[in-house]
Design an enzyme around this catalytic site. Structure first.
Site, short mmCIF file in Angstrom:
data_model
loop_
_atom_site.label_atom_id
_atom_site.label_comp_id
_atom_site.label_asym_id
_atom_site.label_seq_id
_atom_site.Cartn_x
_atom_site.Cartn_y
_atom_site.Cartn_z
N GLY A 96 85.18 88.52 -55.44
CA GLY A 96 84.11 87.52 -55.46
C GLY A 96 84.36 86.46 -54.41
CG ASP A 97 81.41 84.91 -52.24
OD1 ASP A 97 80.64 83.97 -52.50
OD2 ASP A 97 81.01 86.09 -52.11
N GLY A 98 83.85 82.09 -53.89
CA GLY A 98 83.49 80.81 -54.47
C GLY A 98 82.76 79.96 -53.45
CG PHE A 100 84.26 75.04 -50.33
CD1 PHE A 100 83.39 74.68 -49.32
CD2 PHE A 100 84.18 74.38 -51.55
CE1 PHE A 100 82.47 73.66 -49.51
CE2 PHE A 100 83.26 73.37 -51.74
CZ PHE A 100 82.40 73.01 -50.72
N GLY A 101 85.62 79.76 -50.45
CA GLY A 101 86.64 80.75 -50.19
C GLY A 101 86.46 82.02 -51.00
CE LYS A 117 87.43 79.47 -56.72
NZ LYS A 117 86.65 78.28 -57.16
CG ASP A 218 77.32 75.52 -57.83
OD1 ASP A 218 76.10 75.74 -57.73
OD2 ASP A 218 78.17 76.11 -57.13
#
Length: 374
Positions: A96-98, A100-101, A117, A218
């Site tokens: 996955g991606d958050g 900022f990374g 992460k 968010d």
């Protein structure tokens, strides 16, 4: 005459008795001052708050996990071990991606599987470091069954890395809009209702269950992770903020934050984030759970009609008692089934949460109370 000389000698002797000790004290003070001067060049005068990061080298091996659910002391983790655990941060291990990374699946030396992460490598000045600080500040002091559990962290050079428990079923976004691991399984209605309840419980705890409330800022389906029993856990606190007053009144920032489709209308107007903005995002999330539509994608109600915003489309259907027309057909709910009443009840809550006027939206305490009646 002899008396005058004697008097002058007496005064002179007294003056010397006073002057000599004073000169001695002055000499000692000057010497002491000179000895102290070199050390003043090494003093830190910054008042900037610092993270609880240890001073161990990146090569050191020190793994740290919560001893209990309430133990929130986190120690620095080894960059060398994290690199090995992720296969050198291999793209093959990205899950996955958050904000900022990227997030990697990793296996620790103990054999335990975790999620790692790795934030963008901008060091102490980048957005990734701000997310790193926010997640440590917020998740490092929280414990709740519906919040992702932070296990440890690493700060070495420009690297900022966070280690979490691994949620084996991935994100809600994947189940609603992509292929779930394990081959084509669909998210049935009981699971969707359970996810909505879990996300609501997490937000209620953040807004009302702590001395200092937390705004997530968010809330979206990719930030809701699912466990083996489809228990929902809210994740990604990089944009979260701790507020000092009532969450309904505290505007923590006038800068727009969040994801398109989920953001409350007042945020775009620069009003600032309050708990009611999180409530709006939760309402959008519920609409997504029930309809299966992405909030960021417009909806075409009928062939030939113009595309409309998903939230406006769902709200109009709910308000005109046509909620049954917008249910995700993959759920397979019959018109007269008990599940249909539950789906309509859930959409009614979503309708209240997405009111354009934030003062008209319920609190998350009220949302949970309504969910308990479904």
């Amino acid at each position: 005459m002899d008396d005058l000389v004697f008097a002058l000698l007496a005064v002179g002797g007294s003056s010397l008795a006073v002057a000599i000790p004073c000169l001695l004290v002055a000499f000692l003070c000057l010497r002491s001052s000179n000895n102290l001067k070199p050390s003043t060049h090494h003093r830190c005068c910054s008042s900037e708050p610092t993270l609880p990061i240890s001073t161990s080298t990146p090569e050191s091996s020190s793994w740290s996990f919560y001893a209990t659910d309430m133990d929130t002391s986190l120690e620095k983790l080894s960059l060398a071990d994290l690199t090995a655990a992720t296969g050198g941060f291999s793209p093959n291990n990205i899950i996955g991606d958050g904000s900022f990374g990227f997030v990697y699946r990793a296996v620790l030396p103990s054999g335990a599987a975790v999620a790692v992460k790795r934030l963008s490598g901008d060091g102490a000045i980048g957005a990734g470091n701000r997310e790193f600080r926010a997640e440590l500040e917020v998740l490092g002091n929280l414990s709740h069954p519906n919040l992702t559990r932070l296990l440890g962290y690493c700060a070495a050079g420009h690297d900022r890395i966070l280690v979490y428990e691994l949620m084996e079923r991935g994100s809600l976004d994947t189940w609603l809009h992509g292929d779930a691991e394990g081959g084509g399984e669909k998210l049935d209605w009981p699971a969707r209702l359970r996810v909505a309840r879990g996300a609501a419980a997490a937000l209620e705890f953040l807004h009302h269950g702590r001395r200092l409330p937390v705004l997530h800022r968010d809330v979206k389906s990719s930030n809701v992770l699912l466990g083996e029993g489809f228990e929902a856990k809210l994740a990604d606190f990089g944009l979260a903020r701790i507020v000092k007053e009532s969450p309904a009144k505290s505007h923590v920032s006038t800068q727009a934050a969040g994801t398109a489709g989920y953001v409350a209308p007042e945020i775009w107007l620069g009003v600032g984030a309050t708990a009611k903005a999180d409530v709006y995002s939760f309402g959008v999330l519920v609409m997504e759970i029930v309809t299966g539509h992405r909030p960021s994608w417009p909806v075409k109600a009928k062939i030939g009609e113009e595309e409309v915003d998903m939230v406006d489309w769902a709200r109009e259907k709910i308000a005109t008692d046509k909620a049954s027309e917008i249910l995700d057909q993959r759920i397979g709910i019959g018109e007269q089934a008990k599940e249909m009443d539950e789906a309509k009840g859930l959409l009614e809550i979503a309708w209240q949460c997405t009111d354009s006027a934030h003062k008209n939206r319920p609190t998350m305490e009220e949302v949970v109370a309504m969910l308990n009646k479904i």
